[in-house]
Write a protein that holds these residues in place. Sequence first.
Motif, short mmCIF file in Angstrom:
data_model
loop_
_atom_site.label_atom_id
_atom_site.label_comp_id
_atom_site.label_asym_id
_atom_site.label_seq_id
_atom_site.Cartn_x
_atom_site.Cartn_y
_atom_site.Cartn_z
N PHE A 500 0.53 -1.00 -0.34
CA PHE A 500 -0.02 0.56 0.24
C PHE A 500 1.20 1.17 -0.41
CE2 PHE A 500 -3.38 -2.50 1.54
CZ PHE A 500 -4.07 -2.50 0.68
N ASN A 501 2.34 1.14 0.00
CA ASN A 501 2.63 2.57 -0.05
C ASN A 501 3.34 3.45 0.99
OD1 ASN A 501 5.17 3.66 -1.12
ND2 ASN A 501 3.89 5.21 -2.86
N LEU A 502 3.15 2.30 2.40
CA LEU A 502 2.67 3.37 3.48
C LEU A 502 4.30 3.31 4.42
CD1 LEU A 502 -0.83 1.23 4.91
CD2 LEU A 502 0.10 3.60 3.89
N ASN A 503 3.94 4.23 5.10
CA ASN A 503 4.92 4.37 6.10
C ASN A 503 5.66 3.43 7.46
OD1 ASN A 503 5.35 7.78 5.27
ND2 ASN A 503 7.44 6.39 4.50
N TRP A 504 4.07 3.51 7.99
CA TRP A 504 3.86 2.18 9.20
C TRP A 504 3.06 2.07 8.60
CZ3 TRP A 504 6.88 3.36 14.12
CH2 TRP A 504 6.55 3.60 14.89
N ALA A 505 3.38 0.62 9.39
CA ALA A 505 1.79 -0.31 9.87
C ALA A 505 1.53 -1.21 10.88
CB ALA A 505 1.85 -0.91 8.55
N HIS A 516 -13.40 -11.18 6.40
CA HIS A 516 -13.91 -9.79 4.62
C HIS A 516 -14.36 -9.32 5.08
CE1 HIS A 516 -11.68 -12.91 2.07
NE2 HIS A 516 -11.68 -14.11 3.63
N PHE A 517 -14.41 -7.87 4.63
CA PHE A 517 -15.11 -6.71 4.07
C PHE A 517 -15.47 -7.22 2.86
CE2 PHE A 517 -13.23 -4.05 7.91
CZ PHE A 517 -11.75 -5.22 8.10
N TYR A 556 -8.29 -1.42 0.02
CA TYR A 556 -9.28 -0.57 1.04
C TYR A 556 -8.34 -0.89 1.95
CZ TYR A 556 -11.87 -4.46 1.31
OH TYR A 556 -12.35 -5.72 1.59
N GLN A 557 -7.88 0.13 3.07
CA GLN A 557 -7.22 0.64 4.01
C GLN A 557 -8.03 -1.12 5.13
OE1 GLN A 557 -3.77 1.33 4.48
NE2 GLN A 557 -4.09 2.71 3.26
#
Length: 735
Positions: A500-505, A516-517, A556-557
Amino acid sequence: MRKRIREHLVHRNTVLYSWIISYLIILCLPFCISSILMQLLIQSVKQETQEAYRNELLNTQILLDEKLSEMSRIALEFSLNKEVDRLVSLSGLSAQEHYSFYLLQQRFQDYSISNHYISSIALYLPDLQTCITNKSCYTGTLFHDYCIENLPSEAYPEKSFQNTYYVLPDSGILYLLSLPLIANSPDNAYLAVTMELSVLDTLPFSIANHMLSIRSDSDNNELLLPTASNTFDSEKKSSVLSIASDISGFTYSLYVPEKEYVSRFQNTQFLILLCNLSSMAISVLLAYYFARKNYKPLIKLLAKVGAGTCSQNEYNLLENHIDNITQKSSEIEKELTRNKLALSDYYLRRFLTRSHTAQEWPAIQAIPIVKAINMQTKTAAVLILDLQDCGQLFHEQGDQQENLSLIRFIITNVMSELIPDTLQYKNIIDDSLFIAIFHGDSEEISAILDSLKQILLPLLVSYNASIRIGVSRQQTITSVTSLPDFYKEAAEALEYCRIFNLNWADYNINWSCGHHFTKDYQQLTGITYKFQNAIAVSEFSRAAEYIDQLFLLHFYQGQPLSDVRLNMYSIISLFRSCLMKLDDKNFPVSVEKQMEALLNCTTIEELKDTLRSNLEKLSEGLEQQTHTRTARLIQQIYDYIDQNYQCYDLSVNSISAAFQMSPASISKLFKRETNTGLLDHINHVRVQHAKELLLSQTYSVSQVTELVGYTNVSSFIRIYKKYEGISPGMVKQQN
């Protein structure tokens, strides 16, 4: 000063004993030298032999990879076949379909005969309970028996995406390809290409009298070649050389008996013995010289110290000698400490990845943070920083290694300032990963992680460092029970950051629970249909407009990682099906290159950019193709007019009929491309030919009128004067 020297100097007998021990050590030098020479010789011969076998193994890898690539090419070629595509979409069988099965079976058989290393080609149709091979056709219960016997358990009966090579220890190597590669599609089929053991034994390997192992990294299945030597003597010590396959998840290993290394240096034993004797003689001379030069004066000096008759210079000499020994001892202790810490980090890293051996376990248990871990009363957390993309930091000021060292220095110092003494902490630096382990009170761990997120992360981002951090912390006492589990969860959180190209997870337990959503499937189906329809009518710019909506509905997040991977393959499969239809229309597009670029994407943004780039390339290719086709059509119209300008019925209608277009369409196209009307061009061509005839003074005006395709002289004169500004009669008179 005398008191200090007396406190640090050893007794005369102690010095004498140290001299004797040193002399014995020097006498042992020949044996040490011989052992070193023997070891160096063994390593040299072993390295030379290993290099020779590695070259042979590399040639074998090239040969096997070539055959595996050919297997995938054959499967992909059949996947693009229209008849196979039609059979995959069938919902029932008829007599005509059985005849189609027969024709397809004959084609499979022709391929297997022309490619002698291919043992079997099969099309599995689970919805029809049918399997078509180059040898026979299996339906009903025979279909299930054949699938269980010839397909790996990982691929059957689950209907999952397959683009995988499998090692079947009892059968050979299998390549499985899913059709038609559309997620949530009611159609599901598999193309399988098999290379059996008997065929593998006949391949021209460059390895002789050794055991070749083909191991699959995914399921750990192993295949031994040649099959006649599968009863390998495990008691014989052997060396293993391994090379990974370039196109599949296979590892090729070669077992070489240890005796082949030893047998190559038996003739050098005499030389080693001669070196031993020479070294012993030299050591005796060195011991005598060393004793006469150093220890004998030192013993005399100690005797003077005991009698109290030493001079000031002699006291200073002894003091310097003591200082040098103390300094060297301190340096040795520091080096031993550094080596011990490095070895401790190595064992801890292997423990976290569960790759340690039973022999390494006692050393792992002695590591302080592992020894002190108590999950019942305290909590723990693991933080992984990915520094892989930080090497280009300050590109103009330093190289990649300098930038990585700078980032590690910043991280280490910030953590040392933020972490309290009451919290147990250990960090490991492994290539591009910085691993931090915390153990202590849950509130303190949460506070330090929040501080790192608020202080360290913005600091690294301010340095333009592409940092990614995955964190796993103990939510409840019963959630995680070991450090390797924490490390695994932190690695999954780091992968989530990359996708997701995030800095922190922070690790989310829903990722492993399969939660599942809800998605708007109706809207997703509508966007998917619009995307497919836009590509089908070659409107690639319009298809690119649906990419953002398509990805927004797929990702989605907080989405489970399994769903993320499945949806990435779903989008790739959707695009592949569209490309296959374009390829059927003879559109100039390479399906293999497009799929390779998409399958190499590791993040969602990278997949989106690659998909959009592929659509732009398709649009450019279509424009170029359209321009080429239009230019060819305009040239054909030019040629047609030049060949038929003498015909009386040459007109816009006759030209449109010749090229199977409407008069309005062909006139509009010609006007757009040449900026000249089609009727104007016809008149212009006729006038130019008429001018040549008039200048020749051979024909009259009425004759020229008929020769250039006009039926009325007055009309010809009017048109000629319009284009040339002078009447035909004046042209003849002037000439």
